[in-house]
Design a protein around this motif. Structure first.
Motif, mmCIF file in Angstrom:
data_model
loop_
_atom_site.group_PDB
_atom_site.id
_atom_site.type_symbol
_atom_site.label_atom_id
_atom_site.label_comp_id
_atom_site.label_asym_id
_atom_site.label_seq_id
_atom_site.Cartn_x
_atom_site.Cartn_y
_atom_site.Cartn_z
ATOM 1 N N UNK A 198 0.830 -1.210 0.000
ATOM 2 C CA UNK A 198 0.000 0.000 0.000
ATOM 3 C C UNK A 198 0.862 1.256 0.000
ATOM 4 N N UNK A 199 1.966 1.228 0.743
ATOM 5 C CA UNK A 199 2.886 2.367 0.730
ATOM 6 C C UNK A 199 3.423 2.617 -0.678
ATOM 7 N N UNK A 200 3.788 1.547 -1.386
ATOM 8 C CA UNK A 200 4.296 1.678 -2.751
ATOM 9 C C UNK A 200 3.213 2.195 -3.705
ATOM 10 N N UNK A 201 1.955 1.983 -3.337
ATOM 11 C CA UNK A 201 0.843 2.494 -4.142
ATOM 12 C C UNK A 201 0.526 3.957 -3.822
ATOM 13 N N UNK A 202 1.246 4.523 -2.884
ATOM 14 C CA UNK A 202 1.034 5.923 -2.531
ATOM 15 C C UNK A 202 0.230 6.134 -1.272
ATOM 16 N N UNK A 203 -0.048 5.044 -0.540
ATOM 17 C CA UNK A 203 -0.800 5.150 0.706
ATOM 18 C C UNK A 203 -2.295 5.197 0.460
ATOM 19 N N UNK A 204 -3.048 5.089 1.546
ATOM 20 C CA UNK A 204 -4.504 5.079 1.456
ATOM 21 C C UNK A 204 -5.056 6.498 1.433
ATOM 22 N N UNK A 205 -6.053 6.706 0.587
ATOM 23 C CA UNK A 205 -6.795 7.961 0.585
ATOM 24 C C UNK A 205 -7.999 7.805 1.514
ATOM 25 N N UNK A 206 -8.523 8.919 1.972
ATOM 26 C CA UNK A 206 -9.650 8.895 2.898
ATOM 27 C C UNK A 206 -10.828 8.144 2.282
ATOM 28 N N UNK A 207 -11.442 7.276 3.064
ATOM 29 C CA UNK A 207 -12.635 6.513 2.677
ATOM 30 C C UNK A 207 -12.356 5.486 1.575
ATOM 31 N N UNK A 208 -11.093 5.198 1.289
ATOM 32 C CA UNK A 208 -10.776 4.233 0.247
ATOM 33 C C UNK A 208 -10.783 2.823 0.839
#
Length: 249
Positions: free
Chosen positions: A53-63
């Motif tokens: 998930x970090x490599x994907x740019x982290x989580x966005x809110x409500x994702x």
């Protein structure tokens, strides 16, 4: 319904992930893959998913996050474990992931995720009736989808035929182990799919797994009254299906 979700596909050798537009089935990021940690222990896998998930740019809110996993999954609890630690058996996996990630988590069986993806975006898109997805690999994974609704945890690879659990005879691993010709293997598949046809009368069979890339060598040898076609989404099917289920697609 969320329009984007993270899809995570956990396997015995690799953990893959991507951000998915669940309305179109398109990947909104590169697909990231990291090795499954040796032993496949729950916390080690959670930590590796965190790195994905970090490599994907982290989580966005409500994702939301959809996770497909090689196990029977009931209400977020994994009741079996294939090619990972037996410590997954009886574990509330969804709760374990929710403690680590501030997101809604949907845990699902890997064959179910792949089959669901094929009905939304792949070989069975817009097909009505009963679709049976089968994945031919080390074992036989299956998914049942009726008019677009997933019926979870169908373990039809374990049908008993000729007095044995028939995935031990008809999985792709059996072809490799016994050095079967395509013709000899197809005879076993004929018996397996013939039984599914007799018991369920589906409208379509889909064949997935790595061997589906070579479908021209064996699918034309099968004589069924139900159409049988190769899966089209390949290695992205689990990611797409898990993300779509997490987003409420």
């Amino acid at each position: 319904m969320a329009h984007k979700a993270v899809g995570i596909d956990i396997g015995g050798t690799g953990i893959k992930g991507a951000i998915v537009d669940v309305s179109t089935g398109k990947l909104l990021s590169d697909r990231v893959k990291l090795p499954t940690p040796e032993g496949g222990e729950p916390q080690d896998i959670v930590d590796t998913v965190g790195k994905v998930i970090t490599k994907l740019g982290g989580l966005k809110k409500k994702e939301p996050i959809g996770v497909c996993f090689p196990a029977v999954v009931v209400k977020g609890t994994t009741l079996s474990a294939a090619n990972v630690s037996k410590n997954w058996i009886g574990l509330d996996a969804a709760k374990l992931f929710q403690r680590s990630f501030d997101a809604d988590i949907r845990f699902v069986n890997d064959a179910d995720a792949a089959g669901y993806a094929e009905t939304l975006f792949g070989a069975a898109e817009k097909r009505k009736g009963l679709v049976i997805m089968t994945t031919l690999g080390t074992g036989i994974g299956t998914a049942l989808i009726y008019n677009g609704v997933l019926i979870p945890n169908a373990e039809l690879g374990h049908l008993e035929l000729d007095g044995v659990d028939y995935e031990t005879k008809a999985a792709y691993s059996a072809k490799e182990r016994e050095n079967l010709s395509w013709t000899d293997w197809a005879a076993r598949l004929q018996k397996y799919y013939g039984a599914l046809e007799k018991y369920f009368h589906p409208d379509l069979f889909i064949v997935g797994g790595g061997v589906s890339k070579e479908y021209e060598d064996f699918l034309p040898l099968l004589k069924l009254s139900v159409p049988i076609v190769p899966a089209t989404l390949r290695n992205n099917a689990g990611i797409l299906g898990a993300a779509a289920l997490a987003a409420g697609r």
